[in-house]
Write an enzyme that holds these catalytic residues in place. Structure first.
Site, PDB file in Angstrom:
ATOM      1  N   LYS A  68       0.817  -1.214   0.000  1.00 21.26           N
ATOM      2  CA  LYS A  68       0.000   0.000   0.000  1.00 21.26           C
ATOM      3  C   LYS A  68       0.852   1.266   0.000  1.00 21.26           C
ATOM      4  O   LYS A  68       0.588   2.206  -0.751  1.00 21.26           O
ATOM      5  CB  LYS A  68      -0.931  -0.010   1.209  1.00 21.26           C
ATOM      6  CG  LYS A  68      -2.072  -1.016   1.062  1.00 21.26           C
ATOM      7  CD  LYS A  68      -2.851  -1.139   2.357  1.00 21.26           C
ATOM      8  CE  LYS A  68      -4.003  -2.124   2.190  1.00 21.26           C
ATOM      9  NZ  LYS A  68      -4.529  -2.547   3.496  1.00 21.26           N
ATOM     10  N   GLY A 106     -12.793  -4.549   5.058  1.00 21.49           N
ATOM     11  CA  GLY A 106     -14.122  -5.167   5.124  1.00 21.49           C
ATOM     12  C   GLY A 106     -14.708  -5.251   3.733  1.00 21.49           C
ATOM     13  O   GLY A 106     -14.454  -4.402   2.873  1.00 21.49           O
TER      14      GLY A 106
END
Ligand code: ADP
Ligand code: ASP
Ligand code: MG
Length: 814
Positions: free
Chosen positions: A681, A796
């Site tokens: 990331k 999520g």
């Protein structure tokens, strides 16, 4: 006086003929002429039977039997039993004559154009007879007049030319003097002055009706067919096409010349000079208003009235240094073609006169090339001109509209729409009247081209996105659910129409060109075809739809390796898979370059912070000229969840397991725990900030024992975490002692990146990070001291799916 023409589809079977009868019965006109085509499909059967017989195949008899069956069936269902036998025997006598002709062709093994017209004429002659008897049996005041006595032509069989003066006189005499209210006439069929049967060209019943309408100075010519008028594009290919309510003769002629089969092109000429309006109506929906073709109907504000196409075109290119400045080359070129009666559909010539390029029907291309090569054999042998280059398998698409000449930028809009959808343009021509802009494209691209042009010029900004979704696990299935819920809203409010055309998991795949029903995609996928290798990509390419988007919801390297193929076919890629963007710098840069070159968006917002708008914000900063100096971030929702929930009451491994079960980790939790996911990331953020950096340059201060890193299965991984519980407890206690919390932090500063576990003291921006939240601090030229902060749920399935969804919508607004 009214002339009505019913086409083949309107009289295909008894059911349809009943509808026609109802339409005529409701017609208030005092007198009318009803021109009919052959029962739908019969002309093709007759041509097929003739050709089969002439090639000495006795299977022609099967075709002739089918022709017989269709007519007998129609009689039996339309005509009352009492009058059937006379009609049946007359039709059978005709069919016997047809059989004799076919047998002749079979025996000789040859078909002359004259015999072919004779054979084909049976279609309209029989249909008109049956329909007239049916009308009479219904008590209508009707009479049949044979068009061979009305329409006089030359003997150019297959597409004879009408002699208007004699024809007008005959029509005048026979029809005006008929005492019946309804005169039925077979379309398409005519005869020469010597009495030989001729035909007017495929689709020619429209022309018969127009000739009669002109001769009788009818009030209106009605063309009844299977669609509700002339549409903005062929409704069989473009679902969103709409009927045009009114159109000028010139526009209608241009559209029909360029393939709008609903009106046979020569039809307009005879009625135009008498200013008789044409009304195109639908036999199956008689209440639909249809299209009115008449004078001066071009006053609307629409510039482009319709889009049409001509299939099966070849391009012939003549070029060479010997052509420059030499007069007469074009004349000779066109002369040989016109002598051979080859019609030139499109011409382009560059102003350098270095080459001439023409479009002809595929079927004419071989002869045309040969003739041109012969005509220029001297120049070719001295290398002044090259032998003709022939390219087949093409089509012409055309924008048509009277008002196009008064508007700039239409061709720009046309070509950029085609370019965006990867439709390669082989040649361009603009009609001298500026009523038409044509482009020659590959046949395979026609449907996509028509639909994307239609979207650009007619659909008031409704953009259709065609999705191909790979991976339907946690994230993928939620994405499909969100799309299903939000679709109507998007259509209404954002003018984006999303359709999911393909879905695949690692085992099976399913497709529906009209859009998969998202209430039952799972059943369809389970029944789907096997998903193997490049099968999915091949299918996406095969559908060749505009605004195609490939959505990758997997974590697979194999899938990420296919992005380049998609982008090179101008298919956008939206992905939550981080592998591509964190791969070698060269590969990442190449993907971005290809995305730009092929105009195919490549979006991966969910690679960092799931649905949080981190990458998009960063892109906007950079695009507006800002420069990123430093990034500090907590980027792993999974690690945050783990360290927020680990308080040594439960074992570390149990907390990790819970995170995995609740969908907060990658399928392989090691990727998160080892810090690799965070490295990816921060790498992506650094790259998107404009820094050339590779994965191995990032420092990773991992807290995981080396042994746990090397486990092969999830079970072994959890077992190893258990074994080292004491180490995790130590980490926790030492932080807790100083009132600090553990956070896995990623940093980028002055070109260097690092990740690792840190003790964060109370009061720090990262201290109060709850649940699976992420936070990013951008220190830039514009935000030097107080950073730009983005914070929120960063992991999520639901938020990841909504991030993907946002990328998809971004493409819709592109
Ligand atoms: P008929 O048998 O009634 O003469 P045709 O098949 O000759 O019917 O013509 C009608 C067909 O023309 C339609 O079914 C449609 O597929 C086709 N078509 C092509 N372009 C257009 C267009 N722009 N508008 C309407 N129809 C079109
Ligand atoms: N039956 C002829 C054809 O199929 C003429 C027509 O229908 O217009 O071409
Ligand atoms: Mg037709």
């Amino acid at each position: 006086m009214k002339v009505l023409k019913f086409g083949g589809t309107s009289v295909a079977h008894a059911d349809q003929i009943n509808l026609v009868q109802a339409i005529i019965a409701n017609e208030p006109a005092k007198k009318m002429v009803v021109v009919v085509s052959a029962l739908g499909g019969i002309t093709d059967l007759l041509i097929g039977a003739g050709e089969t017989a002439a090639s000495k195949k006795d299977s022609y008899a099967d075709l002739s039997e089918e022709i017989e069956k269709r007519h007998i069936e129609a009689i039996k269902s339309l005509i009352p039993l009492t009058s059937q036998s006379a009609i049946l025997s007359k039709v059978k006598a005709e069919l016997n004559e047809l059989d004799t002709l076919l047998e002749g062709a079979f025996l000789i093994g040859e078909m002359t154009p004259r015999l072919r017209d004779k054979i084909v004429s049976f279609g309209e002659l029989l249909s008109s007879y049956i329909i007239s008897e049916f009308f009479i049996s219904k008590g209508m005041d009707a009479v049949l007049i044979d068009s061979r006595k009305l329409i006089v032509t030359d003997e150019n069989y297959g597409k004879a030319s009408v002699s208007f003066d004699i024809t007008s006189a005959r029509v005048e005499e026979l029809i005006s003097n008929a005492s019946e209210r309804i005169v039925i006439v077979p379309g398409f069929v005519a005869a020469s002055e010597r009495g030989n049967v001729t035909t007017l060209g495929r689709g020619g019943s429209d022309f018969t009706a127009a000739v009669i309408a002109a001769a009788l100075e009818a009030d209106v010519l009605e063309i009844w067919t299977d669609v509700s008028g002339m549409f903005t594009a062929n409704p069989k290919l473009v679902k969103q096409a709409k009927a045009i309510s009114a159109i000028s003769y010139e526009e209608a002629m241009e559209l029909s010349h360029f393939g709008a089969k609903v009106l046979y092109p020569p039809t307009i000429q005879p009625v135009l000079s008498k200013e008789i309006p044409i009304l195109i109506k639908n036999t199956f929906k008689p209440n639909d208003p249809g299209t009115r073709v008449e004078k001066n109907r071009n006053g609307t504000n629409r510039t482009v009235r319709g889009i049409s196409y001509v299939p099966d075109i070849s391009l012939l290119t003549l070029e060479g240094p010997g052509m420059i400045g030499i007069p007469g080359i074009s004349r000779r070129f066109f002369e040989v073609l016109s002598q051979a009666q080859i019609s030139v559909v499109l011409i382009t010539q560059a102003s350098s006169e270095h080459s001439i390029c023409i479009g002809v029907a595929d079927e004419d291309s071989a002869v045309a090339a040969q003739l041109v090569n012969e005509a220029f054999s001297l120049e070719i042998s001295t290398a002044k001109i090259k032998a003709v280059a022939v390219e087949t398998g093409l089509s012409i698409i055309a924008l048509v509209g009277d008002q196009m000449k008064n508007h700039q930028g239409l061709s720009g809009k046309m070509f950029s729409t085609l370019g965006k959808n990867n439709v390669n343009i082989r040649a361009i021509a603009q009609g001298a009247s500026e009523r038409n802009i044509s482009a020659v494209i590959r046949k395979e691209d026609v449907k996509k081209a028509l639909n994307s042009l239609h979207e650009t010029f007619f659909e008031e900004n409704i953009v259709q996105l065609n999705l191909f979704v790979m991976g339907v696990g946690n994230v993928g299935s939620r994405l499909l659910r969100q799309i299903n819920q939000q679709r109507d809203f998007l259509k209404k409010n954002l003018k984006i129409n999303i359709r999911v055309i393909g879905i695949s998991n690692s085992r099976t795949m399913t497709f529906d060109e009209e859009g998969i029903d998202l209430d039952s995609w799972e059943e369809n996928l389970n029944k789907g075809q096997q998903a193997k290798g490049e099968a999915f990509f091949e299918s996406v390419k095969h559908y060749n739809l505009r605004n195609s988007i490939f959505v990758d919801n997997t974590a697979s390297e194999l899938v990420s390796n296919s992005y380049m193929d998609y982008l090179k076919n101008s298919i956008a890629v939206v992905t939550c898979n981080k592998i591509a963007c964190s791969s070698d710098l060269d590969h990442y840069l190449k993907l971005k370059e290809i995305s730009r070159e092929y105009n195919a968006p490549f979006l991966f917002e969910t690679n960092v912070g799931a649905g949080l708008p981190i990458i998009d914000t960063l892109k906007n900063l950079i695009a507006s000229g800002d420069k990123v100096h430093k990034i500090q971030a907590v980027l792993s929702g999974s690690l945050n969840f783990v360290f927020n929930n680990y308080d040594t009451e439960r074992n570390f491994s149990e907390v990790v397991k819970q995170a995995q079960e609740e969908g907060y980790t990658e399928p392989d939790p090691k990727i998160d725990l080892s810090g690799v996911d965070v490295m990816r990331k921060i790498l992506i953020l650094a790259r998107e900030s404009g820094y050339a950096i590779d994965m191995h340059e990032i420092e990773n201060n991992s807290f995981l024992p080396g042994e746990s890193m090397n486990t092969k299965t999830n079970e072994a991984f959890y077992a190893s975490l258990n074994k080292h519980e004491a180490r995790f407890k130590d980490l926790y206690d030492s932080a807790a002692k100083g009132g600090a919390r553990l956070k896995y932090v990623a940093e980028f500063d002055s070109g260097k990146a690092s990740v690792g576990l840190q003790q964060i003291p109370d009061g720090h921006d990262f201290f109060k990070l709850e649940g699976s939240d992420n936070i990013v601090l951008f220190y830039t030229e514009r935000y030097p001291d107080q950073p730009l902060i983005i914070k929120g749920a960063g992991a999520g399935a639901d938020v990841t799916a909504s991030g993907l969804f946002a990328d998809i919508i971004r493409i819709g607004n592109f």
